[in-house]
Write an enzyme that holds these catalytic residues in place. Structure first.
Site, short mmCIF file in Angstrom:
data_model
loop_
_atom_site.label_atom_id
_atom_site.label_comp_id
_atom_site.label_asym_id
_atom_site.label_seq_id
_atom_site.Cartn_x
_atom_site.Cartn_y
_atom_site.Cartn_z
N PRO A 101 27.00 -27.41 -42.28
CA PRO A 101 28.20 -27.21 -43.10
C PRO A 101 29.41 -26.84 -42.22
CG PRO A 101 26.57 -25.46 -43.47
CD PRO A 101 25.92 -26.48 -42.60
N ALA A 111 28.75 -28.28 -32.29
CA ALA A 111 27.59 -29.18 -32.32
C ALA A 111 28.05 -30.64 -32.33
CB ALA A 111 26.72 -28.89 -33.53
N ASP A 152 29.48 -20.46 -28.94
CA ASP A 152 28.96 -21.58 -29.74
C ASP A 152 28.54 -22.75 -28.86
OD1 ASP A 152 29.63 -20.05 -31.91
OD2 ASP A 152 30.67 -21.64 -32.99
O1 PMV Z 1 32.28 -19.09 -37.01
P1 PMV Z 1 31.70 -19.64 -35.75
O2 PMV Z 1 30.41 -20.33 -35.93
O3 PMV Z 1 32.68 -20.48 -35.02
O4 PMV Z 1 31.40 -18.35 -34.80
C1 PMV Z 1 32.49 -17.64 -34.30
C2 PMV Z 1 32.10 -16.47 -33.45
C3 PMV Z 1 33.28 -15.57 -33.10
O5 PMV Z 1 32.75 -14.52 -32.29
C4 PMV Z 1 33.89 -14.97 -34.34
C5 PMV Z 1 34.36 -16.32 -32.34
C6 PMV Z 1 34.00 -16.68 -30.92
O6 PMV Z 1 34.72 -17.50 -30.35
O7 PMV Z 1 33.05 -16.12 -30.35
#
Ligand code: PMV
Length: 314
Positions: A101, A111, A152
């Site tokens: 999602p 990804a 990520d």
């Molecule tokens: O929301 P996502 O899956 O992009 O995860 C972000 C994680 C954070 O710590 C909020 C931002 C980051 O760049 O690490």
């Protein structure tokens, strides 16, 4: 030239999101139940240099040459061509699909980038090493998030649990005893850049209290790593709850996330918290394996639009 398919998993952050942007450690693991996939295939009837990008899930099709340079899919393709110093690749079609999602904290953007970078570089017979794949995916992330930590692209490229500290080499670690996580989606789309940007403004206006929250979060990530490596994931519950309270204080939770956390705990989860950027998107709950489906059902009854049961380690 044979068609090349590459895929990349989703991810969850177990501990330390947001504080990781400010140099504190965080722990993330891949989620292989959802995937982004990219297929690169030759297009022999087109002139060389012609790249057609298709994303059928969102009804998208365009030539690379007709897209603005900062378009996310175009940017990922161009970054590979630039890295490989290929000015005119043989004509090819790149088809991108994903079951992750979007804007939900599961790493969909990273990804998709990793899958594209792998498919295109392998199609051009110059497969890139993980370090390069992760580095290029980070450049794409930077373009969209402003100041991503890099967690990520790292966990998704390596497809292994990572202990991540911004700017340090990748550190994977052993999960001594596998454990089960239920993921629940609030169904609320929440771009990470907005939550990260709002927190940055608060931190800039008054850094000290936020530095304390980040320090406490980093300590939790360190304690959690010790428990995971020591084979005591059953003890992670209270750390998840503490991390959730700190995320609330950072202003990145939401009533819907808090509610699903409460539902999971009432249904017998050992701990629960939001995962990723917050404000919406997904939460995670640590469960005994035999409770996974009842917690997932409780989350669905509580409004989760989708649940995933995933095993960490093993
Ligand atoms: O929301 P996502 O899956 O992009 O995860 C972000 C994680 C954070 O710590 C909020 C931002 C980051 O760049 O690490």
């Amino acid at each position: 030239m044979p068609a090349i398919t590459a895929s990349a998993p989703g991810k969850i952050i177990l501990f330390g999101e947001h504080a990781v942007v400010y140099g504190r450690p965080a722990i993330a693991v891949p989620v292989n139940q959802v995937k982004a996939r990219a297929v690169a295939m030759a297009n022999p009837h087109q002139p060389s240099g012609e790249v057609l990008i298709q994303a059928p899930d969102i009804g998208f099709e365009s030539r690379l040459s007709e897209l603005p340079g900062d378009h996310s899919l175009a940017f990922a393709v161009t970054s590979v061509l630039t890295e490989l110093e290929i000015l005119r690749p043989p004509a090819f079609t790149l088809r991108v699909t994903s079951t992750i999602p979007i804007a939900a904290g599961l790493g969909s953007g990273a990804a998709v980038s990793v899958a594209i970078i792998r498919a295109v570089s392998s199609f051009l017979c110059r497969p890139l090493a993980n370090e390069q794949v992760s580095g290029l995916a980070y450049e794409v992330e930077k373009h969209y998030h402003g100041s991503p930590s890099g967690i990520d692209n790292t966990v998704i490229t390596y497809n292994m649990p990572v202990y991540f500290v911004r700017g340090r080499p990748v550190e994977t670690f052993q999960v001594a005893n596998p454990f089960t996580i239920v993921i629940g989606d609030t169904g609320i789309k929440s771009p990470t850049a907005i939550a990260v940007g709002d927190l940055r403004k608060l931190w800039q206006a008054d850094p000290d209290p936020y530095e304390i929250l980040f320090d406490k979060t980093g300590q939790i990530a360190d304690d959690a790593r010790r428990l995971i490596e020591g084979g005591r994931p059953d003890k992670l519950g209270p750390l998840m709850f503490e991390n959730q309270l700190l995320l609330q204080e950072m202003g990145v939770s939401s009533p819907e996330l808090d509610y699903l956390v409460k539902v999971a705990l009432e249904a017998g989860a050992l701990g629960a918290k939001l995962s990723g950027g917050g404000r919406g998107g997904n939460m995670i709950a640590l469960v005994e394996p035999e409770q996974a489906s009842s917690v997932a059902k409780a989350l669905a009854r509580g409004g989760a639009t989708r649940t995933i049961i995933t095993k960490v380690g093993g």
